[in-house]
Structure formats: C-alpha cells, structure tokens
Design a protein around this motif. Sequence first.
Motif, PDB file in Angstrom:
ATOM      1  N   ALA A   1      49.919  57.179  40.002  1.00 19.20           N
ATOM      2  CA  ALA A   1      49.336  58.567  40.308  1.00 19.20           C
ATOM      3  C   ALA A   1      49.123  59.172  39.200  1.00 19.20           C
ATOM      4  O   ALA A   1      47.592  60.334  38.866  1.00 19.20           O
ATOM      5  CB  ALA A   1      50.595  59.342  41.777  1.00 19.20           C
ATOM      6  N   ILE A   2      49.980  59.367  38.037  1.00 21.41           N
ATOM      7  CA  ILE A   2      49.879  59.711  36.931  1.00 21.41           C
ATOM      8  C   ILE A   2      48.104  59.315  35.831  1.00 21.41           C
ATOM      9  O   ILE A   2      48.355  60.151  35.180  1.00 21.41           O
ATOM     10  CB  ILE A   2      50.809  59.708  35.612  1.00 21.41           C
ATOM     11  CG1 ILE A   2      51.394  58.230  35.522  1.00 21.41           C
ATOM     12  CG2 ILE A   2      52.255  60.129  36.878  1.00 21.41           C
ATOM     13  CD1 ILE A   2      52.319  57.486  34.419  1.00 21.41           C
ATOM     14  N   TYR A   3      47.228  58.671  36.490  1.00 23.20           N
ATOM     15  CA  TYR A   3      46.260  57.672  35.907  1.00 23.20           C
ATOM     16  C   TYR A   3      45.068  59.101  36.864  1.00 23.20           C
ATOM     17  O   TYR A   3      43.586  58.581  36.400  1.00 23.20           O
ATOM     18  CB  TYR A   3      45.825  57.176  36.306  1.00 23.20           C
ATOM     19  CG  TYR A   3      47.714  55.834  35.169  1.00 23.20           C
ATOM     20  CD1 TYR A   3      46.519  55.436  33.936  1.00 23.20           C
ATOM     21  CD2 TYR A   3      48.423  55.264  35.636  1.00 23.20           C
ATOM     22  CE1 TYR A   3      48.119  55.246  33.123  1.00 23.20           C
ATOM     23  CE2 TYR A   3      49.327  54.867  34.483  1.00 23.20           C
ATOM     24  CZ  TYR A   3      48.881  54.470  33.376  1.00 23.20           C
ATOM     25  OH  TYR A   3      49.952  54.531  32.600  1.00 23.20           O
ATOM     26  N   ALA A   4      45.354  59.552  37.217  1.00 23.31           N
ATOM     27  CA  ALA A   4      44.017  61.304  37.876  1.00 23.31           C
ATOM     28  C   ALA A   4      43.267  61.012  37.139  1.00 23.31           C
ATOM     29  O   ALA A   4      43.920  61.655  35.695  1.00 23.31           O
ATOM     30  CB  ALA A   4      45.024  62.067  38.589  1.00 23.31           C
ATOM     31  N   ASP A   5      42.392  61.468  37.139  1.00 23.16           N
ATOM     32  CA  ASP A   5      41.241  62.063  36.111  1.00 23.16           C
ATOM     33  C   ASP A   5      40.949  62.916  36.501  1.00 23.16           C
ATOM     34  O   ASP A   5      39.714  63.140  37.125  1.00 23.16           O
ATOM     35  CB  ASP A   5      40.179  60.698  35.884  1.00 23.16           C
ATOM     36  CG  ASP A   5      38.756  60.704  34.695  1.00 23.16           C
ATOM     37  OD1 ASP A   5      38.698  61.809  34.427  1.00 23.16           O
ATOM     38  OD2 ASP A   5      37.471  60.021  35.033  1.00 23.16           O
ATOM     39  N   THR A   6      40.767  64.119  36.149  1.00 25.09           N
ATOM     40  CA  THR A   6      40.876  65.429  36.192  1.00 25.09           C
ATOM     41  C   THR A   6      41.471  66.437  35.265  1.00 25.09           C
ATOM     42  O   THR A   6      42.031  66.648  34.035  1.00 25.09           O
ATOM     43  CB  THR A   6      41.676  65.884  38.002  1.00 25.09           C
ATOM     44  OG1 THR A   6      41.244  66.912  37.747  1.00 25.09           O
ATOM     45  CG2 THR A   6      43.248  65.797  37.446  1.00 25.09           C
TER      46      THR A   6
ATOM     47  N   PHE B   1      40.850  61.509  41.595  1.00 29.65           N
ATOM     48  CA  PHE B   1      40.259  60.182  41.428  1.00 29.65           C
ATOM     49  C   PHE B   1      39.248  59.788  41.406  1.00 29.65           C
ATOM     50  O   PHE B   1      38.915  58.545  41.569  1.00 29.65           O
ATOM     51  CB  PHE B   1      41.432  59.570  42.423  1.00 29.65           C
ATOM     52  CG  PHE B   1      42.691  59.466  42.075  1.00 29.65           C
ATOM     53  CD1 PHE B   1      43.112  58.636  41.091  1.00 29.65           C
ATOM     54  CD2 PHE B   1      43.628  60.076  42.404  1.00 29.65           C
ATOM     55  CE1 PHE B   1      44.908  58.832  40.790  1.00 29.65           C
ATOM     56  CE2 PHE B   1      44.537  60.628  42.006  1.00 29.65           C
ATOM     57  CZ  PHE B   1      45.561  60.226  41.177  1.00 29.65           C
ATOM     58  N   ALA B   2      37.508  60.875  41.861  1.00 32.02           N
ATOM     59  CA  ALA B   2      36.680  60.024  41.971  1.00 32.02           C
ATOM     60  C   ALA B   2      35.546  58.783  41.313  1.00 32.02           C
ATOM     61  O   ALA B   2      35.425  58.250  41.647  1.00 32.02           O
ATOM     62  CB  ALA B   2      36.139  61.229  42.157  1.00 32.02           C
TER      63      ALA B   2
END
Length: 418
Positions: free
Chosen positions: A96-101, A115-116
Amino acid sequence: MDANILNSFNEAKKLYEKHGIDVEDALDRLSRIKISLHCWQGDDVRGFMNRGQELSGGIAVTGSYPGRAATPNQLREDIEKAFALIPGRHKVNLHAIYADTDEQVDLDELAPRHFASWVNWAKEKGYGLDFNPTCFSHEKAKDGFTLSHPDSEIRAFWIRHGKASRKIAESFGRELGQPCVTNFWIPDGYKDTPVDRMMPRVRLMESLDDIFSEPISEEYNIDAVESKLFGIGSESYVVGSHEFYMGYALTRGKTVCFDLGHFHPTETIANKLSSWLLFGDQLLLHVSRPVRWDSDHVVTMDDELLEIARELVRGGLLDRTHIGLDFFDGTINHVAAWVIGTRNTLKALLRAMLEPVDRLKEIELEGDFTSRLALVEEFKSYPFGAIWDYYCSMAGTPVREEWLTEVKRYEREVLFTR
C-alpha cells in the motif's frame, strides 16, 4: 537461435523422452506460471508514503547498495528491466505504501485512484498486479500492534485500511482481467511472554471478520492471510500464528500464505503444501530464503526450493498455488536480486517438471524403494540446464549468466546516475 543451444536441447530432450517425459509440454506449463515480483526489493521497503519514516514492525533491511528506486517511475523502470531478463509473463506485487499520488492521504484513505499509474502501466505491459495492506512503519503501529490492538480507535484505523486495500485490489482485478491476490500480514505480538494470549487473537479475529464482511468476487480479488512464528520485537508471542490463520482461513474460506521464513529455522514448508490443499481451495507462497531467521535473503537453488517445486508438481498443485517472492537485500544490485530469485524459482519448477513423476509414483506403490531412490538421485544430474537455456532463448531473454552483463550496463548507465 544459437546452434549450440539448439543441439544441446535436442540431445537433452532425447534423454528425457526415454523416460516418457514430454519436454515441450513441460515448457508450455512453465510458460503459464506467473511469479509475483515484489516491488519492495527495488527500494529497500521504503515506499512513497510517509517518506523518512523508519522501518518498524520487524522489518529490517541491511546494506546501502547504490541505485535504489526513489520514485514510482524509477521503480517501474527497474521492474521492466528485471522482467526483460526473466522468461515468461508475470505479476507485480505492490504494498500500500507504494501509492503513486501527490495527495496527502493516510493508509485508511487510499483508493484505486492512488494506484492509477500502476494499473495503466501494468495494462500496457501485460503484467498482473497483487496487493498488500501495509501494517508496519506507521505511527499507529509503533507499539507493535495493529488489528489486535487493545485501543478500539487504532483497530478501527487498520480495519479501514484493510477494507480500502480490498477495494484497491478489486479494481486491479477488474482493470487487468486477472485476480489480484491481497495478502494480510501484521506484526502484532510481544517481545516477552504475555499473560493473556487469547484476547489479542479474539480482537484479530473480529477485526478480520469486519474487513472481510463485504463480499468481493474471487474473479477480481483473492484474500490471503499470512502467519509468522516470531519477529523482531515479537520473539515470545505472535498473535497471527500459523495455527490461528489455519483455523481462520478454513472457517472463513480464505487462502493461507506460507512464507518460507515464517516457521521454525529447521522446519520445511514443502511437507505442508499437500496438507493445506487437501482442505483449502488455494495457497499463496512467499518464496524467500531464511538464514537462521526470517532474514529474507535472495532465493537460491537450495534444497528447500527444489523440494517445494517437486511437491507442487508431483501433487498437481500448481493450478491452485499463487507464487510470489519476498526478500529484500540492500547489499547487492536491486535488479540483479529480482532476476536471480525469479530465475531460480522458475528453474526449480522446470527441474521438477522434468522428472518421471508417473513412473516414480508407480514404483513407490509397488514398494520398490530402491528404484525410487535411484531414479530420484540420477535425475538430479540430468541436463535440465540445456532445456532451460532453450526456454530462455525462445523467450528472447539472456541465456545463462549473459543477463549479468545487461544488469551491469544498466547499473552504470541508470542506477549509478541517480
């Protein structure tokens, strides 16, 4: 194709065919196996949320090899390079900590939109995605408890994170047309011997029941739960033990995750696989290499890996088993670690497929244990390497150690310039 590779393949194929082994069929089966490549090897489990947060929850990475990924784009670039050196079409395992935002959100506020970029990239490249809630390295996990925490508000936070994770995973499955395996692991436990072992497990059970209360089709998301024997800071008691999750998964219809490093140091995993799959529908494997404890070393072609591969092949268990890698070594090139571990896992499966399994079962039933032992031992030196070289060449990936040359070039031109 190189003539030497083809000639060696044809000669090896003849040897295997003498024992009724269909080499082409084995390669076809191998090509359909998806290994889930864990993103956290690429950046030493740092992620892109809460930057600067110290690792906690029993997570420890040693080494500071240069070139680790610092952005989502860098991490995706490194994963692409690794996959270019590994035959087959595989998956990527995200935490989850790899969200790209750029949004300022906490773990319990994560949604598919964060995570798009991962989904768009995976769709473009033909990769699948798996997912993991991140229940460590967070201020609400700093005392070592999350879903079993005695504070109901802290439990509620982690329950919301679990629910959000399942919705993210469901979106992955819908978008990519293949199920996302969502694995729940928590660090909860005590450093010293507790008085009450029961109530933390009651709280964990109730928290998980709440997280899983909304039905999600396994066409999109498969829930898995992962046990542990002990960890740093939980040496005496782990709430989510093997026995807890076995009971929970069987009564709730969930998948169990067996991590190679999460059992006794001398305990083998291979012997557990048929026992679980006799009663459970599916299995998740986290392939790692423990050295005296859950130290998550890069996977090598050791006896345990080979025995696991044999158990999966001999028992006909591959179609019900999801295979992911789980190690993080900061002492060597991050991309090379992925390549070594994944290629070894695939090699082990190929070796198992190139054994005369039907014949071995027959002579075992006949009580001819002499022939059983003799054949098993002789096949250890059969030329599976020639079959593997052919497979790599057909897949357009480097043969033998040629991949290392490409990694070293990438290291010079990309990793060392970061």
